[in-house]
Motif scaffolding. Structure first.
Motif, PDB file in Angstrom:
ATOM      1  N   UNK A 182       0.840  -1.196   0.000  1.00 24.64           N
ATOM      2  CA  UNK A 182       0.000   0.000   0.000  1.00 24.64           C
ATOM      3  C   UNK A 182       0.876   1.248   0.000  1.00 24.64           C
ATOM      4  N   UNK A 183       1.953   1.185   0.810  1.00 21.15           N
ATOM      5  CA  UNK A 183       2.867   2.325   0.871  1.00 21.15           C
ATOM      6  C   UNK A 183       3.599   2.505  -0.463  1.00 21.15           C
ATOM      7  N   UNK A 184       4.049   1.382  -1.021  1.00 20.33           N
ATOM      8  CA  UNK A 184       4.736   1.463  -2.325  1.00 20.33           C
ATOM      9  C   UNK A 184       3.809   2.096  -3.374  1.00 20.33           C
ATOM     10  N   UNK A 185       2.564   1.639  -3.403  1.00 19.17           N
ATOM     11  CA  UNK A 185       1.628   2.144  -4.410  1.00 19.17           C
ATOM     12  C   UNK A 185       1.367   3.632  -4.194  1.00 19.17           C
ATOM     13  N   UNK A 186       1.182   4.011  -2.920  1.00 17.26           N
ATOM     14  CA  UNK A 186       0.926   5.419  -2.608  1.00 17.26           C
ATOM     15  C   UNK A 186       2.085   6.296  -3.033  1.00 17.26           C
ATOM     16  N   UNK A 187       3.310   5.836  -2.740  1.00 20.03           N
ATOM     17  CA  UNK A 187       4.484   6.639  -3.105  1.00 20.03           C
ATOM     18  C   UNK A 187       4.656   6.693  -4.624  1.00 20.03           C
ATOM     19  N   UNK A 188       4.362   5.603  -5.303  1.00 17.56           N
ATOM     20  CA  UNK A 188       4.482   5.586  -6.767  1.00 17.56           C
ATOM     21  C   UNK A 188       3.556   6.633  -7.380  1.00 17.56           C
ATOM     22  N   UNK A 189       2.313   6.626  -6.903  1.00 14.87           N
ATOM     23  CA  UNK A 189       1.361   7.605  -7.416  1.00 14.87           C
ATOM     24  C   UNK A 189       1.844   9.031  -7.120  1.00 14.87           C
ATOM     25  N   UNK A 190       2.359   9.219  -5.914  1.00 16.44           N
ATOM     26  CA  UNK A 190       2.818  10.566  -5.547  1.00 16.44           C
ATOM     27  C   UNK A 190       3.980  11.020  -6.425  1.00 16.44           C
ATOM     28  N   UNK A 191       4.886  10.089  -6.731  1.00 14.55           N
ATOM     29  CA  UNK A 191       6.024  10.467  -7.580  1.00 14.55           C
ATOM     30  C   UNK A 191       5.546  10.814  -8.992  1.00 14.55           C
ATOM     31  N   UNK A 192       4.647  10.008  -9.554  1.00 15.03           N
ATOM     32  CA  UNK A 192       4.144  10.296 -10.903  1.00 15.03           C
ATOM     33  C   UNK A 192       3.448  11.645 -10.966  1.00 15.03           C
TER      34      UNK A 192
END
Ligand code: HEM
Lengths: 389, 115
Positions: free
Chosen positions: A110-120
């Protein structure tokens, strides 16, 4: 750098450049952290078993704060021994609350996905997003590895404790039994000696002494056997006020008083009465010994809920408090390990045995410090036991 | 009353024999189970006090063998091992299983003596 951290960084391929990339992105990503924390808890809330890990709303709130701080530290660096030290506490905290290990993989995703979205979503044409995401994934791997490592250490320690206790128990049992035959000879011989002595006061005095000391040895042997016996509890309804009084009566305590409050809805709990008494004797004895000048041992019995992975059950809490010096941080960490003792007297078996007994009752024994001073021991016992209505 | 007493701890056997012997009670102490069994073939007794854990023959085995020739005798077992106290008295019709060190008043009571 600590060998563990060094090895993990090399294994995952996390280097100084990765660290620098994370630190550089820190400010830009900060506004998205709260949203990621919230997502994390929405996921937990949606899972009944994960939700039950938390004792109450206050703990959820505290945990949200901890997770936000965790994210900030993730991007703040430095990635050195202090980082390892901080991150090691997470695994231990999770062992303490009995968090099933598999949960951290799912929640890390969940954290990985959240950070990925934030970076994009970042609006910065100069930024090498792929490289930043790679650095993030690497550090997430390191985080997981540290969590699992400390989880394993604590788990191993719990296992060692159980094994050591079993070995000690066997040894104590053999020793106690082997002492009984010579004691039987001693006690019968002193009986005969008394018969032959007539009323010679010099002889009688010594026969008295021998008999008293044989009785002391007999008591030690009985105690050792109580330690060695690892029998499953026999559950029956136990009246708590009376078992507390009874245990208190077994103690020698010149300068101490007992102050008991039992809530009306917490008067009785299914337990093995003699085992529970053993626990109470031990804990109240520790409490009196901690107050060398005398004082009141406070015992409060009240209803509470016991949270276990996947469920919450009604329970009764017996809280035993003293106003002695309390525990050192080191003592708090090792209290329930066999042979760890802070007392000049005693062999360090009391608390581990109490812990074992309470655990066999499917309950929980925990220790903490009171403020401003004193120790607090909480025995939490479930109100329902299998095979008992 | 005749008491057969068997314990491989010779000092304990002798002490108990001395303690229990009186005008009304005759005690025959043995330090090994096979000797006690041989003695039992040719002698009578009312009560047997047997240690459970002995080499060669355990107290329980000795009791079963002795009982054949002495169906009316009472059997009392003693042991240093608490788990032996859980021997099933109904199955073997043991009068009592006592734990060492023995509590003399209760021993006297079980044997039907006045201490
Ligand atoms: C990647 C996943 C996770 C991270 C990064 C994380 C992080 C943390 C941190 C930083 C702490 C504080 C440790 C300390 O005492 O210093 C902690 C404790 C704790 N965590 Fe986690 N956690 C994760 C997964 C979970 C999950 C899935 C749950 C529950 C379902 C959970 C429940 C708790 C609880 C209850 C505590 C103890 C809080 C307290 O002491 O009151 N954690 N965690």
């Amino acid at each position: 750098m600590a060998p563990l951290l060094d090895e993990l960084f090399r294994y995952v391929g996390f280097d100084e450049q990765d660290g620098a990339r994370l630190v550089a992105a820190s400010d830009a990503l900060e506004p998205s952290f709260q949203g990621i924390v919230d997502e994390f808890y929405v996921a937990i809330d949606g899972n009944r078993e994960a939700r039950a890990v938390f004792e109450d709303e206050a703990q959820v709130a505290r945990q949200k704060g901890l997770l936000l701080a965790w994210l900030r530290r993730f991007f703040a660096g430095p990635y050195d021994d202090s980082y390892l030290e901080e991150r090691s506490r997470i695994g231990r905290a999770h062992v303490r609350i009995r968090l099933p290990q598999r949960y951290v993989f799912v929640s890390m995703n969940i954290i990985r996905a959240g950070l990925t979205r934030a970076v994009w979503a970042l609006d910065d044409p100069q930024l090498d997003k792929i490289a930043l995401l790679q650095s993030i994934q690497r550090l997430c791997d390191v985080e997981l590895a540290i969590m699992l490592e400390t989880y394993r250490e604590d788990y191993d320690r719990a296992l060692r404790t159980a094994e050591r206790l079993a070995t000690l128990g066997q040894f104590a049992g053999t020793l106690a039994h082997e002492m009984r035959n010579p004691l039987a000879v001693l006690s019968t011989s002193s009986h005969l000696l008394r018969r032959h002595a007539g009323d010679d006061p010099g002889v009688v005095r010594h026969v008295d002494r021998i008999e008293r000391q044989v009785a002391v040895c007999g008591q030690i042997v009985d105690d050792l056997l109580a330690l060695a016996r690892d029998s499953p509890p026999r559950f029956e309804p136990v009246d708590l006020a009376s078992v507390i009084e009874f245990a208190w009566a077994q103690l020698t305590k010149p300068e101490h008083t007992l102050d008991v409050t039992v809530a009306p809805d917490a008067g009785s709990v299914p337990a093995d009465e003699s085992q529970l008494r053993q626990v109470l004797v031990n804990l109240m004895e520790n409490a009196t010994q901690a107050m060398t000048e005398g004082g009141a041992v406070e015992v409060q019995v009240a209803r509470c809920t016991l949270t276990r992975p996947g469920e919450e059950v009604d329970a009764v809490r017996i809280r035993i408090e003293d106003s002695g010096a309390g525990f050192t941080p080191e003592a708090l960490e090792h209290l329930f390990e066999p042979l760890f003792t802070t007392k000049a007297r005693g062999i360090g078996l009391g608390l581990p045995l109490c812990h074992r007994i309470v655990t066999k009752h499917h309950g929980r024994l925990s220790a903490s410090n009171r403020s401003p001073r004193g120790a607090r021991l909480d025995i939490v016992l479930p109100l329902a036991q299998k095979g008992m209505s | 009353m005749k008491v057969l007493l068997v314990d491989d701890n010779a000092e304990l056997a002798d002490n108990l024999a001395e303690l229990l012997a009186s005008e009304r009670t005759e005690v025959f102490a043995h330090h090994d189970a096979t000797a006690a069994l041989a003695w039992g073939r040719t002698h009578d007794f009312d009560t047997a006090l047997l240690d459970v854990r002995m080499p060669e023959l355990s107290g329980v085995e000795l009791m079963r063998l002795l009982r054949v020739g002495h169906p009316a005798a009472r059997f009392v077992l003693m042991s240093a091992y608490t788990q032996d106290a859980e021997l099933d008295p109904t199955q073997d019709t043991v009068a009592a299983v006592l734990t060492k060190p023995l509590d003399l008043p209760s021993l006297a009571k079980v044997l039907g003596l006045d201490a």
